[in-house]
Design a protein around this motif. Structure first.
Motif, PDB file in Angstrom:
ATOM      1  N   ALA A  47       0.973 -12.865 -12.335  1.00 11.55           N
ATOM      2  CA  ALA A  47       1.545 -11.446 -11.403  1.00 11.55           C
ATOM      3  C   ALA A  47       1.975 -12.614 -10.012  1.00 11.55           C
ATOM      4  O   ALA A  47       1.328 -13.360  -9.355  1.00 11.55           O
ATOM      5  N   VAL A  48       2.991 -11.911  -9.465  1.00 13.67           N
ATOM      6  CA  VAL A  48       3.021 -12.660  -7.920  1.00 13.67           C
ATOM      7  C   VAL A  48       3.226 -11.240  -7.075  1.00 13.67           C
ATOM      8  O   VAL A  48       3.928 -10.009  -7.494  1.00 13.67           O
ATOM      9  N   LEU A  49       2.581 -11.339  -5.865  1.00 12.59           N
ATOM     10  CA  LEU A  49       2.476 -10.008  -5.122  1.00 12.59           C
ATOM     11  C   LEU A  49       2.217 -10.617  -3.744  1.00 12.59           C
ATOM     12  O   LEU A  49       1.502 -11.625  -3.441  1.00 12.59           O
ATOM     13  N   PRO A  50       2.562  -9.834  -2.664  1.00 11.61           N
ATOM     14  CA  PRO A  50       1.925 -10.286  -1.164  1.00 11.61           C
ATOM     15  C   PRO A  50       0.631 -10.015  -1.261  1.00 11.61           C
ATOM     16  O   PRO A  50      -0.027  -9.126  -1.589  1.00 11.61           O
ATOM     17  N   ALA A  51       0.044 -10.658  -0.238  1.00  8.74           N
ATOM     18  CA  ALA A  51      -1.300 -10.507   0.292  1.00  8.74           C
ATOM     19  C   ALA A  51      -1.781  -9.038   0.476  1.00  8.74           C
ATOM     20  O   ALA A  51      -2.987  -8.580  -0.045  1.00  8.74           O
ATOM     21  N   ASP A  52      -0.974  -8.344   1.353  1.00 12.54           N
ATOM     22  CA  ASP A  52      -1.302  -7.035   1.740  1.00 12.54           C
ATOM     23  C   ASP A  52      -1.483  -5.950   0.497  1.00 12.54           C
ATOM     24  O   ASP A  52      -2.360  -5.263   0.273  1.00 12.54           O
ATOM     25  N   SER A  53      -0.504  -6.274  -0.573  1.00 11.70           N
ATOM     26  CA  SER A  53      -0.595  -5.395  -1.753  1.00 11.70           C
ATOM     27  C   SER A  53      -1.921  -5.506  -2.672  1.00 11.70           C
ATOM     28  O   SER A  53      -2.572  -4.821  -2.983  1.00 11.70           O
ATOM     29  N   LEU A  54      -2.095  -6.897  -2.720  1.00 14.34           N
ATOM     30  CA  LEU A  54      -3.548  -7.259  -3.629  1.00 14.34           C
ATOM     31  C   LEU A  54      -4.746  -6.740  -2.910  1.00 14.34           C
ATOM     32  O   LEU A  54      -5.587  -6.016  -3.694  1.00 14.34           O
ATOM     33  N   TYR A  55      -4.744  -6.758  -1.458  1.00 14.58           N
ATOM     34  CA  TYR A  55      -5.895  -6.350  -0.844  1.00 14.58           C
ATOM     35  C   TYR A  55      -6.048  -4.847  -0.961  1.00 14.58           C
ATOM     36  O   TYR A  55      -7.067  -4.298  -1.380  1.00 14.58           O
ATOM     37  N   ALA A  56      -4.893  -4.113  -0.962  1.00 11.54           N
ATOM     38  CA  ALA A  56      -4.840  -2.691  -0.830  1.00 11.54           C
ATOM     39  C   ALA A  56      -5.269  -2.046  -2.161  1.00 11.54           C
ATOM     40  O   ALA A  56      -5.758  -1.270  -2.224  1.00 11.54           O
TER      41      ALA A  56
END
Length: 137
Positions: A40-49
């Protein structure tokens, strides 16, 4: 008496094989996430959220998966002899990336407040989302 010798010989052989396997595993070279395919590829804020909203569901999606996470470097530190990059999320926690690279490479490629992509294996959530065996993309 012969039966006892056979059992003892088999037991010794099993013990020898177990010791050899343990020695091999202990000395096996450590691998990074760099050569593995990304799940998966995702931004840091999306992973933490995702972890903050529902840790169980996020764990099923991301735990033990190879993730490529983009974000801004909040801090670069050393934990024992391992460089650690914290990616800012805009929340109370961060993405904690334990690097597989040596410290010179990390400090050359990453600077505070720079935007980077880090690829690593998700190992869970404890106030921060933790990625291990990371490399800078």
């Amino acid at each position: 008496m012969k039966k006892r010798q056979v059992i003892l010989s088999v037991a010794m052989l099993c013990l020898l094989l177990a010791v050899a396997w343990g020695f091999y595993q202990y000395n096996k070279p450590h691998t990074s996430a760099g050569g593995k395919s990304t799940d998966a590829v995702l931004p840091a804020d999306s992973l933490y959220a995702a972890y903050q909203a529902n840790e169980t569901a996020a764990g099923k999606l991301y735990m033990n998966k190879i993730l490529e996470v983009t974000g801004f470097v909040k801090d670069i530190t050393m934990s024992d002899k391992t460089p650690v990059i914290l990616l800012a999320t805009g929340f109370n926690g961060d993405i904690n990336c334990s690097m597989a690279l040596d410290s010179n490479t990390v400090f050359t490629k990453a600077h505070k407040l720079s935007k980077i992509a880090v690829k690593g294996k998700c190992s869970g959530y404890l106030m921060d989302v933790n990625l291990v065996d990371c490399v800078i993309k």
